[in-house]
Design a protein around this motif. Structure first.
Motif, PDB file in Angstrom:
ATOM      1  N   LEU A   5      -1.155   0.762  -4.414  1.00 41.02           N
ATOM      2  CA  LEU A   5       0.297   0.984  -4.482  1.00 41.02           C
ATOM      3  C   LEU A   5       1.002   0.290  -3.314  1.00 41.02           C
ATOM      4  N   ARG A   6       0.381  -0.711  -2.782  1.00 39.02           N
ATOM      5  CA  ARG A   6       0.828  -1.380  -1.559  1.00 39.02           C
ATOM      6  C   ARG A   6       2.205  -2.014  -1.711  1.00 39.02           C
ATOM      7  N   PHE A   7       2.972  -2.032  -0.611  1.00 40.95           N
ATOM      8  CA  PHE A   7       4.285  -2.692  -0.547  1.00 40.95           C
ATOM      9  C   PHE A   7       5.232  -2.171  -1.625  1.00 40.95           C
ATOM     10  N   ASN A   8       5.483  -0.887  -1.605  1.00 48.91           N
ATOM     11  CA  ASN A   8       6.521  -0.284  -2.429  1.00 48.91           C
ATOM     12  C   ASN A   8       7.432   0.546  -1.535  1.00 48.91           C
ATOM     13  N   GLN A   9       8.190   1.437  -2.131  1.00 49.32           N
ATOM     14  CA  GLN A   9       9.081   2.315  -1.373  1.00 49.32           C
ATOM     15  C   GLN A   9       8.753   3.774  -1.685  1.00 49.32           C
ATOM     16  N   LEU A  10       7.471   4.047  -1.790  1.00 43.49           N
ATOM     17  CA  LEU A  10       7.017   5.386  -2.171  1.00 43.49           C
ATOM     18  C   LEU A  10       7.087   6.339  -0.986  1.00 43.49           C
TER      19      LEU A  10
END
Length: 235
Positions: A5-10
């Motif tokens: 889930l890398r480089f998201n805004q979670l």
């Protein structure tokens, strides 16, 4: 087996029962906005090989318990969080570890027992930058890591002996803001070095001519020191 889930805004926290993912091998949630504590159950997954949690907002101190010495973990990346307190000694049991990032771990000006890294002879990547510790890092600690290719320890106080000999495969070396007062002579033997950052130190005198003879050198940062000139041409 894989969660990326890398480089998201979670945002949010990780569930406490991560060990139910008993077939998980690759878990990467780096560069998000996760927060809270890192669940100890995550380290109890026997199949886990790559664990990347860097550049989030995790805080506190991971409580790991009795992790198995037969752990398959090759990658442990926890840097760039809000972790604080002593570095967990369980890391010394991760004998197969090749990638270790603990940068910006807040030791709260405490002492680090760097002996916990002595058993990790498979390391190729080490980032211990900006630990906020009063300990002095003895560079000879890394001399036994014969496969080391990346060493970043900026933002720590260093002790560099005149006869230091680090493994020659090192390609990337970051020693910025380490209170270094003399140009490190051991660099002369780093024939694989491509990236060198020794900026923001207290180095005086001439930049040695042999620096430009290193065959693979591609990037050098000497800024914010007190150099007075060059021993030889930089071409």
């Amino acid at each position: 087996t894989t969660i990326n889930l890398r480089f998201n805004q979670l945002e949010g926290t990780l569930p406490s029962n991560m060990s139910s993912l008993f077939k998980l091998e690759y878990f990467d949630i780096g560069s998000n906005s996760f927060s809270g504590s890192i669940p100890s159950s995550l380290f109890m997954i026997p199949s886990l090989i790559h664990l990347r949690l860097e550049r989030n907002g995790f805080n506190g101190l991971p409580e790991i318990g009795n992790i198995s010495s037969s752990s398959k973990l090759h990658t442990l990346s926890l840097g760039g969080n809000n972790l604080n307190g002593p570095i967990p000694r369980f890391i010394s049991k991760l004998a197969g570890l090749s990638y270790l990032d603990l940068s910006f771990w807040n030791i709260r000006r405490g002492v680090v027992d760097f002996r916990i890294f002595l058993h990790l002879k498979s390391l190729t990547f080490v980032d211990l930058s900006h630990l906020n510790t009063r300990s002095i890092v003895d560079m000879s600690l890394f001399s036994h890591l014969m496969s080391l290719s990346v060493l970043h320890i900026s933002g720590n106080n260093l002790n560099i002996s005149s006869n230091l000999n680090l493994p020659s495969p090192i390609g990337s070396l970051a020693l910025a803001s380490c209170n270094i007062s003399e140009f490190p002579k051991f660099l002369q033997r780093q024939t694989s070095l491509f990236y060198l950052d020794i900026s923001n130190n207290k180095i005086k005198g001439q930049v040695p001519e042999w620096l430009w003879s290193l065959p693979g050198l591609g990037y050098v940062d000497l800024s914010r020191n007190s150099f007075s000139g060059f021993d030889g041409p930089a071409d």
